[in-house]
Design a protein around this motif. Structure first.
Motif, PDB file in Angstrom:
ATOM      1  N   LEU A  75      13.084  -1.407   0.417  1.00  0.00           N
ATOM      2  CA  LEU A  75      12.563  -1.654   1.751  1.00  0.00           C
ATOM      3  C   LEU A  75      11.650  -0.494   2.123  1.00  0.00           C
ATOM      4  O   LEU A  75      12.059   0.663   2.043  1.00  0.00           O
ATOM      5  N   SER A  76      10.405  -0.795   2.488  1.00  0.00           N
ATOM      6  CA  SER A  76       9.451   0.286   2.750  1.00  0.00           C
ATOM      7  C   SER A  76       8.485  -0.076   3.863  1.00  0.00           C
ATOM      8  O   SER A  76       8.289  -1.252   4.174  1.00  0.00           O
ATOM      9  N   LEU A  77       7.883   0.966   4.445  1.00  0.00           N
ATOM     10  CA  LEU A  77       6.769   0.777   5.367  1.00  0.00           C
ATOM     11  C   LEU A  77       5.520   0.692   4.518  1.00  0.00           C
ATOM     12  O   LEU A  77       5.211   1.610   3.771  1.00  0.00           O
ATOM     13  N   ALA A  78       4.796  -0.404   4.619  1.00  0.00           N
ATOM     14  CA  ALA A  78       3.627  -0.640   3.766  1.00  0.00           C
ATOM     15  C   ALA A  78       2.352  -0.222   4.490  1.00  0.00           C
ATOM     16  O   ALA A  78       2.099  -0.630   5.618  1.00  0.00           O
ATOM     17  N   HIS A  79       1.563   0.600   3.813  1.00  0.00           N
ATOM     18  CA  HIS A  79       0.271   1.078   4.318  1.00  0.00           C
ATOM     19  C   HIS A  79      -0.799   0.650   3.328  1.00  0.00           C
ATOM     20  O   HIS A  79      -0.523   0.447   2.152  1.00  0.00           O
ATOM     21  N   ARG A  80      -2.030   0.534   3.784  1.00  0.00           N
ATOM     22  CA  ARG A  80      -3.116   0.162   2.868  1.00  0.00           C
ATOM     23  C   ARG A  80      -3.299   1.204   1.771  1.00  0.00           C
ATOM     24  O   ARG A  80      -3.648   0.883   0.651  1.00  0.00           O
ATOM     25  N   ASP A  81      -3.077   2.468   2.112  1.00  0.00           N
ATOM     26  CA  ASP A  81      -3.132   3.558   1.135  1.00  0.00           C
ATOM     27  C   ASP A  81      -1.702   3.818   0.662  1.00  0.00           C
ATOM     28  O   ASP A  81      -0.842   4.213   1.445  1.00  0.00           O
ATOM     29  N   SER A  82      -1.431   3.614  -0.603  1.00  0.00           N
ATOM     30  CA  SER A  82      -0.061   3.728  -1.112  1.00  0.00           C
ATOM     31  C   SER A  82       0.513   5.137  -0.981  1.00  0.00           C
ATOM     32  O   SER A  82       1.730   5.307  -1.045  1.00  0.00           O
ATOM     33  N   ASP A  83      -0.310   6.156  -0.778  1.00  0.00           N
ATOM     34  CA  ASP A  83       0.208   7.511  -0.557  1.00  0.00           C
ATOM     35  C   ASP A  83       0.979   7.614   0.754  1.00  0.00           C
ATOM     36  O   ASP A  83       1.804   8.506   0.924  1.00  0.00           O
ATOM     37  N   PHE A  84       0.704   6.725   1.692  1.00  0.00           N
ATOM     38  CA  PHE A  84       1.376   6.745   2.982  1.00  0.00           C
ATOM     39  C   PHE A  84       2.541   5.771   3.055  1.00  0.00           C
ATOM     40  O   PHE A  84       3.183   5.665   4.100  1.00  0.00           O
ATOM     41  N   ASP A  85       2.832   5.036   1.978  1.00  0.00           N
ATOM     42  CA  ASP A  85       4.002   4.162   1.955  1.00  0.00           C
ATOM     43  C   ASP A  85       5.263   5.013   2.082  1.00  0.00           C
ATOM     44  O   ASP A  85       5.350   6.102   1.517  1.00  0.00           O
ATOM     45  N   ILE A  86       6.253   4.480   2.809  1.00  0.00           N
ATOM     46  CA  ILE A  86       7.500   5.211   3.031  1.00  0.00           C
ATOM     47  C   ILE A  86       8.663   4.334   2.616  1.00  0.00           C
ATOM     48  O   ILE A  86       8.823   3.220   3.138  1.00  0.00           O
TER      49      ILE A  86
END
Length: 149
Positions: A75-86
């Motif tokens: 389960l993650s927070l999805a961002h367009r830039d994968s470096d910011f995925d949490i």
């Protein structure tokens, strides 16, 4: 990372996650309803990045096979830039991850997403309800101009 089922009724959540570029190989992440704060040290320099929640696409659930063949839920927070995925939680308990998925999405005001083969798809039809100011705020006149005709 929070174990599934343990992220209830908290105003902020702090995670320590691996980051191969950071000193010590880890970064500290604080998730609140206002946004995400990512802190790490890079070559001895402390860095903090604040990312607003509306920059995230949603709360994504991905299912991968575990070493023993059972499903592993991420389960993650999805961002367009994968470096910011949490990464919010990683578990093999499907019931707990489903409850956490719904909780995180409603707590953050983001849509639930399904990650299938690297493609994010929204779970619910329609747009998510965003916490925004009233739509006609820009049409109002300032108080001191309202008296003038």
């Amino acid at each position: 990372m929070v174990e599934a089922g343990n992220a209830r009724k908290v105003q902020e959540n702090v995670f320590i996650q691996p980051d191969w570029r950071a000193d010590g190989g880890a970064r500290r992440i604080r998730v609140t309803r206002d946004g995400v704060l990512i802190a790490r040290r890079l070559s001895g320099v402390a860095m903090k990045i604040r990312v607003p929640l509306d920059a995230y696409q949603g709360v994504a659930l991905d299912v991968l096979p575990a070493e023993d063949g059972s499903p592993l839920y991420l389960l993650s927070l999805a961002h367009r830039d994968s470096d910011f995925d949490i990464l919010l939680c990683k578990t093999q308990d499907g019931g707990a991850v489903a409850a956490d998925w719904k909780y995180w999405a409603s707590w953050l005001g983001l849509p639930r997403l399904s990650a299938e083969e690297g493609v994010l798809r929204p779970l619910e039809a329609g747009a998510p309800v965003a916490r925004r100011r009233d739509a006609n705020v820009s049409q109002r006149r300032p108080r001191f101009l309202a008296r003038r005709k």
